[in-house]
Motif scaffolding. Structure first.
Motif, PDB file in Angstrom:
ATOM      1  N   LYS A   1       0.726   5.023   0.489  1.00 58.95           N
ATOM      2  CA  LYS A   1      -0.098   6.138   0.958  1.00 58.95           C
ATOM      3  C   LYS A   1       0.546   7.446   0.536  1.00 58.95           C
ATOM      4  CE  LYS A   1      -2.333   3.825   4.796  1.00 58.95           C
ATOM      5  NZ  LYS A   1      -2.658   3.870   6.202  1.00 58.95           N
ATOM      6  N   ASP A   2      -0.035   8.549   0.944  1.00 64.52           N
ATOM      7  CA  ASP A   2       0.469   9.877   0.599  1.00 64.52           C
ATOM      8  C   ASP A   2       1.939   9.999   0.980  1.00 64.52           C
ATOM      9  OD1 ASP A   2       0.350  12.498  -0.337  1.00 64.52           O
ATOM     10  OD2 ASP A   2      -0.070  13.270   1.675  1.00 64.52           O
TER      11      ASP A   2
ATOM     12  N   VAL B   1       2.342  -1.320   4.401  1.00 67.23           N
ATOM     13  CA  VAL B   1       2.335   0.082   3.984  1.00 67.23           C
ATOM     14  C   VAL B   1       3.792   0.456   3.683  1.00 67.23           C
ATOM     15  CG1 VAL B   1       1.879   2.474   4.670  1.00 67.23           C
ATOM     16  CG2 VAL B   1       0.290   0.646   5.342  1.00 67.23           C
TER      17      VAL B   1
ATOM     18  N   ILE C   1       0.853  -1.183   0.000  1.00 57.54           N
ATOM     19  CA  ILE C   1       0.000   0.000   0.000  1.00 57.54           C
ATOM     20  C   ILE C   1       0.892   1.237   0.000  1.00 57.54           C
ATOM     21  CG2 ILE C   1      -1.781   1.257   1.275  1.00 57.54           C
ATOM     22  CD1 ILE C   1      -2.311  -1.585   2.667  1.00 57.54           C
TER      23      ILE C   1
END
Length: 186
Positions: free
Chosen positions: A4-5, A37, A2
């Motif tokens: 993310k930002d 992540v 994943i």
């Protein structure tokens, strides 16, 4: 995995990285949390995806909190150190020996007309070394070799510290060579 930002928005050209991974494999696995992540290695991840990899090795790292994850991302991107001029030259010199051996092998396979092939290989070797060692082109590499063989240690130190460019160091070294008095043979 994943993503993310992320702080880094500009990934840049990953063509060279993809080629390197294709040739050598993923030397440094990307880093993820136990929840997968991404912490570090977005460019490597994108390069692997561009190569069609469906699975890659990762390093799982536990993080304390969001601030810790943020600091890891910053640290991974901020604390890289480029090779110094001296380190690049050492790499280039070793690489040039390898490329010369490869050129000799090509010449022995070429049979007749090896003189012309030797001239081509000499030019190709310089460009290959310049590309891989980060000099950009064979002319800059030629200048770097001249500097390494003729410049005073002070100039080399300035290059290592990033205080002057190869072109400027080359010009200064050439000028010093021209103006230096020649000593008579003993």
């Amino acid at each position: 995995i994943i993503v993310k930002d992320r702080i880094r928005k500009e990934i840049g050209d990953i063509t060279k990285l993809s080629s390197d991974i294709q040739e050598h494999g993923l030397i440094n696995p990307i880093t993820v949390t136990p929840e997968y992540v991404l912490i570090a290695g977005e460019r490597r991840l994108k390069a692997c995806k561009s190569l069609g990899f469906m699975q890659i090795e990762v390093r799982v790292m536990s993080i304390r909190d969001y601030e810790h994850q943020l600091r890891l991302e910053i640290s991974e991107n901020e604390n890289r150190k480029q090779f110094t001029f001296s380190e690049s030259m050492a790499w280039a010199e070793r690489l040039e020996q390898v490329e010369k051996l490869k050129a000799r092998e090509r010449m022995s396979e070429g049979g007749k007309g090896t003189q012309k092939l030797a001239e081509v290989d000499k030019k190709e070797t310089a460009q290959i070394v310049a590309d891989i060692a980060g000099f950009g082109n064979k002319e800059t590499y030629r200048q770097a070799k001249y500097i390494a063989n003729n410049a005073p240690l002070e100039t080399i130190s300035k290059l290592d510290a990033g205080e002057i460019s190869i072109h400027r160091a080359y010009q200064e070294t050439k000028k010093e060579q021209i103006t230096a008095p020649t000593l008579p043979d003993p």
